[in-house]
Design an enzyme around this catalytic site. Structure first.
Site, PDB file in Angstrom:
ATOM      1  CD  GLU A  10       1.322   4.882 -30.972  1.00  0.00           C
ATOM      2  OE1 GLU A  10       0.347   4.134 -30.928  1.00  0.00           O
ATOM      3  OE2 GLU A  10       1.285   6.016 -31.448  1.00  0.00           O
ATOM      4  CD  GLN A 100      -5.052  15.489 -24.511  1.00  0.00           C
ATOM      5  OE1 GLN A 100      -4.960  14.416 -25.092  1.00  0.00           O
ATOM      6  NE2 GLN A 100      -4.542  15.687 -23.311  1.00  0.00           N
ATOM      7  CG  LEU A 284      -0.330  13.535 -16.218  1.00  0.00           C
ATOM      8  CD1 LEU A 284      -1.270  14.355 -17.079  1.00  0.00           C
ATOM      9  CD2 LEU A 284      -0.696  13.685 -14.742  1.00  0.00           C
ATOM     10  CG  HIS A 313       0.517   6.394 -27.079  1.00  0.00           C
ATOM     11  ND1 HIS A 313       0.312   7.741 -26.985  1.00  0.00           N
ATOM     12  CD2 HIS A 313      -0.445   5.929 -27.913  1.00  0.00           C
ATOM     13  CE1 HIS A 313      -0.743   8.090 -27.712  1.00  0.00           C
ATOM     14  NE2 HIS A 313      -1.218   7.011 -28.293  1.00  0.00           N
TER      15      HIS A 313
END
Length: 345
Positions: A10, A100, A284, A313
């Site tokens: 992506e 993250q 998630l 993704h």
């Protein structure tokens, strides 16, 4: 020096963030080219540059190409150091994505870390703070990685100005992979509407429409208390609490989109999840792969999870993970869902 093509899959910023995280965790240097080639504005934007600088600071890395709009980056990590850090995106760019990026490395470092982050906390195309707090962090704790999150101020696009603090405990000795193929029974479901500096009627209309579509009672519809100077902004969140996993779905309001349209789209997303067998929703499912792969590698034990959807993704993220870790990630159909299996290679 590992070489990675940033245009693969992506072609977005997740390739950069996962590469930075895994580079720090493994000590493997990398060169990333064609950064964000799949985006309308390729190269490093401000939030991506903050990710690079944050990774460099916690690991003492040597970096070449860390500048705005750069489409090539070379990153050689040093030793990750636990400690107190503060990072500011200095725009409405997502500070949750910055967090993250450094979270996996700090959770493997020796000692506790305290991180203060500023920027956007509730952005389209990024995990909102409430998703990290309710969905992601509980799974990390179950994995053996202690973490506490505290939101101090909401930050919406375009103003930004959000802030939260994270306390991360060292987990290199306690990580333990586990299977997550069943979501378990539904324990609770509710909605929160964040609408600072906007007419109160917007929140009321969104919640009323969502409640009608989902068949929820008034007590399940919460007009969250936010300060007026934290906006303008609008986010409608739906939270589904199950025995083994909590999912948070978010729909953002914007100019030209009615409150009813915002609520309708959120209801559709939650209904789609409810109709699937998968334990994890699409976002998630993407983000859980990296910490689980680290645990699988460290303990040399396989693990699996089910999900409603495998996005481009997520598939790109799986490829980056397998570049850095000797872990095999394969997928297979599971009824109307998918199963992701991770095994030590």
């Amino acid at each position: 020096m590992m070489e990675i093509d940033g245009s693969q899959g992506e072609g977005g910023g997740q390739i950069l963030r996962s590469a930075l995280a895994l580079s720090m965790c493994t000590g493997q240097a990398f060169k990333l080219t064609r950064i964000r080639a799949g985006r309308a504005k390729p190269g490093l934007m401000r939030q991506h540059l903050t990710c690079v600088n944050a990774a460099a600071e916690i690991s003492g890395a040597q970096v070449d190409g860390a500048e705005l709009n750069s489409q090539s980056l070379q990153f050689t990590p040093g030793v990750v150091r636990a400690g107190s850090y503060a990072f500011n995106v200095a725009s409405a760019g997502s500070c949750t994505l910055v967090f993250q990026t450094i979270w996996p490395a700090l959770m493997l470092a020796a000692g506790e870390s305290r991180v203060q982050l500023k920027g956007g906390t509730h952005n389209p195309m990024a995990p909102p703070f409430h998703f990290l707090e309710r969905s992601y962090a509980p799974l990390l704790r179950r994995l053996g990685a202690p973490v506490q999150l505290a939101l101090q101020r909401h930050g919406f696009y375009p103003a930004g100005g959000g802030e939260f603090e994270a306390v991360i405990g060292g987990a290199s000795e306690t990580l333990m992979p586990f299977d997550l193929n069943e979501r378990g029974g539904l324990l609770e479901q509710y909605a929160d509407c964040l609408a600072p500096a906007l007419p109160s009627s917007i929140a009321r209309r969104e919640l009323n429409k969502l409640g009608t579509m989902m068949g929820w009672q008034p007590e399940q519809l919460r007009n969250a208390g936010v300060r007026q100077n934290e906006g303008p902004g609008n986010a409608l969140l739906g939270t589904l609490v199950h025995e083994h996993v909590t999912e948070v779905f978010t729909e953002f309001g914007e100019k030209g989109v009615t409150a009813e349209a915002v609520a309708t789209q959120l209801a559709r997303d939650m209904r789609k999840y409810k109709l699937s067998q998968g334990a994890l929703g699409p976002h998630l499912a993407d983000q859980w792969a990296l910490p689980l792969a680290l645990a699988v590698h460290l303990r040399q034990q396989p693990a699996s999870y089910s999900c409603t959807e495998l996005t481009p993704h997520a598939l790109s993220n799986f490829e980056v993970i397998q570049h850095f870790l000797p872990v095999s990630i394969r997928t297979e159909p599971l009824g109307n869902a998918h199963q992701v299996l991770l095994t030590p290679a």
